[in-house]
Design a protein around this motif. Sequence first.
Motif, PDB file in Angstrom:
ATOM      1  N   LEU A  59       0.828  -1.212   0.000  1.00 56.33           N
ATOM      2  CA  LEU A  59       0.000   0.000   0.000  1.00 56.33           C
ATOM      3  C   LEU A  59       0.861   1.261   0.000  1.00 56.33           C
ATOM      4  CD1 LEU A  59      -2.961   0.935   0.190  1.00 56.33           C
ATOM      5  CD2 LEU A  59      -2.677   0.990   2.661  1.00 56.33           C
ATOM      6  N   THR A  60       1.795   1.363   0.936  1.00 61.56           N
ATOM      7  CA  THR A  60       2.629   2.569   0.999  1.00 61.56           C
ATOM      8  C   THR A  60       3.533   2.645  -0.227  1.00 61.56           C
ATOM      9  OG1 THR A  60       4.193   1.376   2.385  1.00 61.56           O
ATOM     10  CG2 THR A  60       2.640   2.806   3.503  1.00 61.56           C
ATOM     11  N   ASN A  87       1.623  15.755   0.862  1.00 64.85           N
ATOM     12  CA  ASN A  87       0.846  15.688   2.102  1.00 64.85           C
ATOM     13  C   ASN A  87       1.125  14.359   2.801  1.00 64.85           C
ATOM     14  OD1 ASN A  87      -0.566  18.138   1.529  1.00 64.85           O
ATOM     15  ND2 ASN A  87      -1.744  16.992   0.025  1.00 64.85           N
ATOM     16  N   TYR A  88       1.610  14.433   4.032  1.00 62.75           N
ATOM     17  CA  TYR A  88       1.967  13.257   4.825  1.00 62.75           C
ATOM     18  C   TYR A  88       3.043  12.403   4.137  1.00 62.75           C
ATOM     19  CZ  TYR A  88      -2.215  14.502   7.416  1.00 62.75           C
ATOM     20  OH  TYR A  88      -3.148  15.173   8.131  1.00 62.75           O
ATOM     21  N   LEU A  92       4.512   8.575   5.028  1.00 67.09           N
ATOM     22  CA  LEU A  92       4.439   7.430   4.121  1.00 67.09           C
ATOM     23  C   LEU A  92       5.835   6.871   3.850  1.00 67.09           C
ATOM     24  CD1 LEU A  92       1.774   9.052   1.866  1.00 67.09           C
ATOM     25  CD2 LEU A  92       1.471   6.932   3.148  1.00 67.09           C
ATOM     26  N   PHE A 670      -3.045   6.434  21.220  1.00 67.99           N
ATOM     27  CA  PHE A 670      -4.100   5.601  20.649  1.00 67.99           C
ATOM     28  C   PHE A 670      -3.705   4.128  20.680  1.00 67.99           C
ATOM     29  CE2 PHE A 670      -5.673   3.192  17.047  1.00 67.99           C
ATOM     30  CZ  PHE A 670      -7.035   3.274  17.261  1.00 67.99           C
ATOM     31  N   PHE A 674      -5.519   1.076  22.482  1.00 70.06           N
ATOM     32  CA  PHE A 674      -6.081   0.030  21.625  1.00 70.06           C
ATOM     33  C   PHE A 674      -5.527  -1.345  22.001  1.00 70.06           C
ATOM     34  CE2 PHE A 674      -6.174  -2.331  17.521  1.00 70.06           C
ATOM     35  CZ  PHE A 674      -7.552  -2.418  17.427  1.00 70.06           C
ATOM     36  N   LEU A 677      -7.297  -2.546  25.047  1.00 71.35           N
ATOM     37  CA  LEU A 677      -8.650  -3.000  24.696  1.00 71.35           C
ATOM     38  C   LEU A 677      -8.588  -4.369  24.028  1.00 71.35           C
ATOM     39  CD1 LEU A 677     -10.293   0.265  23.333  1.00 71.35           C
ATOM     40  CD2 LEU A 677     -11.055  -1.068  25.307  1.00 71.35           C
ATOM     41  N   MET A 678      -7.642  -4.521  23.108  1.00 69.13           N
ATOM     42  CA  MET A 678      -7.511  -5.795  22.403  1.00 69.13           C
ATOM     43  C   MET A 678      -7.182  -6.910  23.381  1.00 69.13           C
ATOM     44  SD  MET A 678      -8.221  -5.626  19.256  1.00 69.13           S
ATOM     45  CE  MET A 678      -7.918  -7.367  19.160  1.00 69.13           C
ATOM     46  N   PHE A 680      -7.927  -7.162  26.593  1.00 68.51           N
ATOM     47  CA  PHE A 680      -9.069  -7.579  27.409  1.00 68.51           C
ATOM     48  C   PHE A 680     -10.125  -8.274  26.550  1.00 68.51           C
ATOM     49  CE2 PHE A 680      -7.253  -4.278  30.209  1.00 68.51           C
ATOM     50  CZ  PHE A 680      -6.985  -5.111  31.280  1.00 68.51           C
ATOM     51  N   THR A 681     -10.279  -7.803  25.321  1.00 70.91           N
ATOM     52  CA  THR A 681     -11.225  -8.471  24.420  1.00 70.91           C
ATOM     53  C   THR A 681     -10.772  -9.905  24.162  1.00 70.91           C
ATOM     54  OG1 THR A 681     -11.658  -6.362  23.372  1.00 70.91           O
ATOM     55  CG2 THR A 681     -12.323  -8.320  22.160  1.00 70.91           C
ATOM     56  N   LYS A 684     -11.526 -12.050  27.119  1.00 69.97           N
ATOM     57  CA  LYS A 684     -12.952 -12.371  27.203  1.00 69.97           C
ATOM     58  C   LYS A 684     -13.310 -13.471  26.207  1.00 69.97           C
ATOM     59  CE  LYS A 684     -15.618  -9.403  29.767  1.00 69.97           C
ATOM     60  NZ  LYS A 684     -14.907  -9.531  31.048  1.00 69.97           N
ATOM     61  N   VAL A 685     -12.796 -13.322  24.990  1.00 73.75           N
ATOM     62  CA  VAL A 685     -13.116 -14.313  23.965  1.00 73.75           C
ATOM     63  C   VAL A 685     -12.561 -15.676  24.349  1.00 73.75           C
ATOM     64  CG1 VAL A 685     -12.618 -14.988  21.595  1.00 73.75           C
ATOM     65  CG2 VAL A 685     -13.340 -12.645  22.096  1.00 73.75           C
TER      66      VAL A 685
ATOM     67  N   ARG B  13     -19.424  -7.357  28.751  1.00 71.51           N
ATOM     68  CA  ARG B  13     -18.699  -7.923  27.618  1.00 71.51           C
ATOM     69  C   ARG B  13     -19.030  -7.155  26.344  1.00 71.51           C
ATOM     70  NH1 ARG B  13     -18.968 -14.140  25.872  1.00 71.51           N
ATOM     71  NH2 ARG B  13     -18.050 -14.259  27.915  1.00 71.51           N
ATOM     72  N   LEU B  16     -17.218  -3.911  26.131  1.00 67.22           N
ATOM     73  CA  LEU B  16     -15.815  -4.081  25.765  1.00 67.22           C
ATOM     74  C   LEU B  16     -15.674  -4.301  24.259  1.00 67.22           C
ATOM     75  CD1 LEU B  16     -12.892  -4.396  26.722  1.00 67.22           C
ATOM     76  CD2 LEU B  16     -13.352  -6.827  27.033  1.00 67.22           C
ATOM     77  N   PHE B  17     -16.538  -5.170  23.733  1.00 61.55           N
ATOM     78  CA  PHE B  17     -16.464  -5.465  22.298  1.00 61.55           C
ATOM     79  C   PHE B  17     -16.749  -4.214  21.467  1.00 61.55           C
ATOM     80  CE2 PHE B  17     -17.522 -10.263  22.808  1.00 61.55           C
ATOM     81  CZ  PHE B  17     -16.281 -10.429  23.402  1.00 61.55           C
ATOM     82  N   THR B  20     -13.779  -1.792  21.708  1.00 60.12           N
ATOM     83  CA  THR B  20     -12.637  -2.235  20.899  1.00 60.12           C
ATOM     84  C   THR B  20     -12.924  -2.032  19.418  1.00 60.12           C
ATOM     85  OG1 THR B  20     -12.245  -3.901  22.586  1.00 60.12           O
ATOM     86  CG2 THR B  20     -11.051  -4.144  20.525  1.00 60.12           C
ATOM     87  N   ALA B  23     -12.734   1.632  18.616  1.00 56.44           N
ATOM     88  CA  ALA B  23     -11.342   2.087  18.572  1.00 56.44           C
ATOM     89  C   ALA B  23     -10.693   1.639  17.267  1.00 56.44           C
ATOM     90  CB  ALA B  23     -10.564   1.553  19.772  1.00 56.44           C
ATOM     91  N   PRO B  34      -4.333   9.998   5.798  1.00 56.37           N
ATOM     92  CA  PRO B  34      -3.118  10.391   5.071  1.00 56.37           C
ATOM     93  C   PRO B  34      -2.937   9.628   3.759  1.00 56.37           C
ATOM     94  CG  PRO B  34      -2.551   9.204   7.079  1.00 56.37           C
ATOM     95  CD  PRO B  34      -4.014   9.465   7.130  1.00 56.37           C
ATOM     96  N   LEU B  35      -3.451   8.400   3.705  1.00 49.99           N
ATOM     97  CA  LEU B  35      -3.286   7.607   2.487  1.00 49.99           C
ATOM     98  C   LEU B  35      -4.073   8.222   1.327  1.00 49.99           C
ATOM     99  CD1 LEU B  35      -3.551   3.970   3.912  1.00 49.99           C
ATOM    100  CD2 LEU B  35      -1.522   5.361   3.559  1.00 49.99           C
ATOM    101  N   ALA B  37      -5.142  11.682   1.527  1.00 44.67           N
ATOM    102  CA  ALA B  37      -4.751  13.100   1.452  1.00 44.67           C
ATOM    103  C   ALA B  37      -3.494  13.287   0.604  1.00 44.67           C
ATOM    104  CB  ALA B  37      -4.524  13.652   2.856  1.00 44.67           C
ATOM    105  N   GLN B  38      -2.652  12.287   0.529  1.00 41.80           N
ATOM    106  CA  GLN B  38      -1.417  12.416  -0.247  1.00 41.80           C
ATOM    107  C   GLN B  38      -1.692  12.659  -1.732  1.00 41.80           C
ATOM    108  OE1 GLN B  38      -0.461   9.918  -2.589  1.00 41.80           O
ATOM    109  NE2 GLN B  38      -2.141   8.545  -2.093  1.00 41.80           N
ATOM    110  N   ASP B  42       0.694  18.649  -3.954  1.00 42.71           N
ATOM    111  CA  ASP B  42       1.688  18.841  -2.902  1.00 42.71           C
ATOM    112  C   ASP B  42       2.034  20.326  -2.763  1.00 42.71           C
ATOM    113  OD1 ASP B  42       3.633  19.513  -4.790  1.00 42.71           O
ATOM    114  OD2 ASP B  42       4.301  17.453  -4.995  1.00 42.71           O
TER     115      ASP B  42
END
Lengths: 690, 176
Positions: A59-60, A87-88, A92, A670, A674, A677-678, A680-681, A684-685, B13, B16-17, B20, B23, B34-35, B37-38, B42
């Motif tokens: 992708l990049t 941009n960015y 990348l 972030f 994350f 969270l992952m 604990f998820t 649980k699973v 539960r 939580l799900f 997650t 998020a 950004p993927l 916006a590029q 420029d």
Amino acid sequence: MSGPSDFQPSNPALKWIERRLPIFGLIHSSFVAYPTPRNLNYWWTFGAILSMMLALQILTGVILAMHYTPHADLAFKSVELIVRDVNYGWLLRNMHACGASMFFFAVYIHMFRGLYYGSYKEPREVLWILGVIIYLLMMATGFMGYVLPWGQMSFWGATVITNLFSAVPYFGESIVTLLWGGYSVGNPTLNRFFSLHYLLPFVIAGVVVLHVWALHVAGQNNPAGVEAKTEKDTVPFTPYATIKDAFGVSCFLIFFAWFIFYMPNYLGDADNYIPANPGVTPAHIVPEWYYLPFYAILRSIPNKLAGVVAMFSAIIILCFLPWLDSARTRSSKYRPLAKQFFWIFVVVCILLGYLGSQPPEGIYVIAGRILTVCYFAYFLIVLPLLARIETPRPLPNSIADDVLAKSKGRAATAASVMLAMVVAGSLLVGGTQTAKAEEGGNAPPAQAWSFSGPFGKYDRGSLQRGLKVYKEVCSACHGLSYVAFRNLADAGGPGYSEAQAAAFASEYKIKDGPNDQGEMFERPGRPADYFPSPFPNEQAARAANGGAAPPDLSLITKARSYKRGFPQFVIDFFSQYQEQGPDYVDAILQGFEEKVPAGVTIPEGSYYNKYFPGHAIKMPKPLSDGQVTFDDGSPATVKQYAHDVTTFLMWAAEPHMEERKRIGMQVFVFLIIFAFLMYFTKRKVWADAH
Amino acid sequence: MTTASSADHPTRRDFLFVATGAAAAVGAAATVWPLVAQMNPDAATIAAGAPIQVDLAPIVEGQDIKVFWRGKPIYISHRTKKQIQEAQSVALSSLPDPQPDSARVKAGHDQWLVVIGICTHLGCIPIAHEGNYDGFFCPCHGSQYDSSGRIRQGPAPANLAVPPYAFLSDTKIQIG
């Protein structure tokens, strides 16, 4: 997994498609219902991590190719423009460049995991060999990708690696000429490498499909190394393996982000910020860290052909592993001797990597030869022998039994994880050590920079003073050709307004044209113009400066470095120290001394500099006290000048550094949330599975 | 009691799900930004699109020049008396895209027509001084524009666009 799937979608539209193309059934049987051993540990998540890395690299890479120019005269500049203007683009490019290292890092863990748990053994030989093919393709792709920025290391890496083929008897020279498309590495070479670098990742993706197919036919191996027999031994891929893999991926992303946002040049080589120069080879040619063990093997053999053969054999031998190791027991957990030899082998590989980064002289050569023998002995002597003499410990009856017994072995697992982490860490950092030998310069003293660390910002006042020093002193001989006047008004820069930047630009005379009469003319600078260079071409610069062309300063703080040494470079990784360049530039500016110490001879036309490698620098002392007057009352001293102009040049080399660190912090917050969270998820699973 | 706790358990539960999953969605969206916006222009391209100045003095009556601004050809026509007269006298009701000539030139500078020379049909470059209306003719699909750059005939839906510009003096304009 075997036979047609009995999966039936309930949605009529999907049902319609499914009758004609059973793709949902394929996905369901491969990634949802697919039974996966319930005792897999986190080393097994690297398969998913590698899939993600491949996707991310493609992708990049496709995106970078939208902005990159594969031409010998333009490639280096186009990469700089990506980083500065797109941009960015900086993000990348960092993702792609660090991503290559992360990809190899993950693949090495994946390979060592396969080695440790015997994942190559019957019936998984083809699976393993496909993996070796993927690894070979990755090496080719990584090498050709490294050539594309067309810096000094790109060019000379391409020269050295393609010359490996000249060792082939009789046809060698013809093969090399064929690879180059010329009499030397040049534009045709760059063009074809770009084409192949774009192609090979898709070939890798194709082989990965075969790899996964083979995996799904034989079924996954597992830490116990016994095959799944009953349903109690397995859990469905989704949600159990999916969620565990996702947690592994999110942890890996934290590690990855550390490089992208905080240490983007840690794994790179400063020399690659110097544009390719076919006339000058860098003092020490070092491949990227992931090739170093093989590079060490190559250099250990004092014969050209034999060295090349040994290097390729070191990889090809992996294909024969399933037959070299004929032991019936798969997992090293139950092979007391094999387990010890495995760890010795890991250490051998890391040490070979370290030696590959060191200059090929003295003790390093001898150590390299010993370790090369050890490397091959592991495959050719140790593994075949162990298969005959080792008495394995009793295997668990089933995977379910292994899971029940797991709590007992937890301490040992933790120890092996710890050891593996340490080993992996040093493998990673070991590679960064560039093989710069002592070149007769003193180590520059570390300075306090406002832009260091995770929250570092450029000091606006210092940038403005530095610009003044550049304009009044440095610009007489040095260009700044990647910096445009408009950049002076950019966020994270010297903090001028657009009007101020335009006024600054208008003081310069810029050559433009041709006009309607076909003549070139001069006009006042505009914000879109770049800082004009003091000399029209390199020859003029050379002629005016006693044979040494003053380098362009746009990238100087990234293109200069010095050896940090062990263990400093390990500490640097955690402390985010990456100011070797600024420290060096600052030291050079202050390092001129009138009195040449005894024992040092400085040739005519050169000057003594304490920190310059070899001490004889062609540039006369550029700065002296009182030379530039600052409006803000800062002291008019060489120390202050050096500090300010270095700060300015760091900004010139990386104008988006503040943005990089700011976004980095957001990404980190972030990713850590994350990952929690992952976790604990996932718990649980998996609570249902036990 | 038993009922309460078993009802309580799935709720936690689920939360939580959902958290997650949310998020992950936020992370994916932030990654996609950004993927995409590029692909926008420029900074160098944007800077190169700064206003340009054009000296009108060398353009004689009846002549037109083509200059480039932001990669687009801009026609600058020094219109003849006849062309001006034609442009002003046409009945607006007969035009597919009604616009008086006065809205397409700067007041007091009637002789200067400045238009973006890109056919509003599918982007070809119309040829000046061709066609039936003393204006422009697009060779691709036969659109014809008059001496004010207005569409008169053919598939193009709108008049030639007038770029932003201003007279700095009687003989100098700034486009952009």
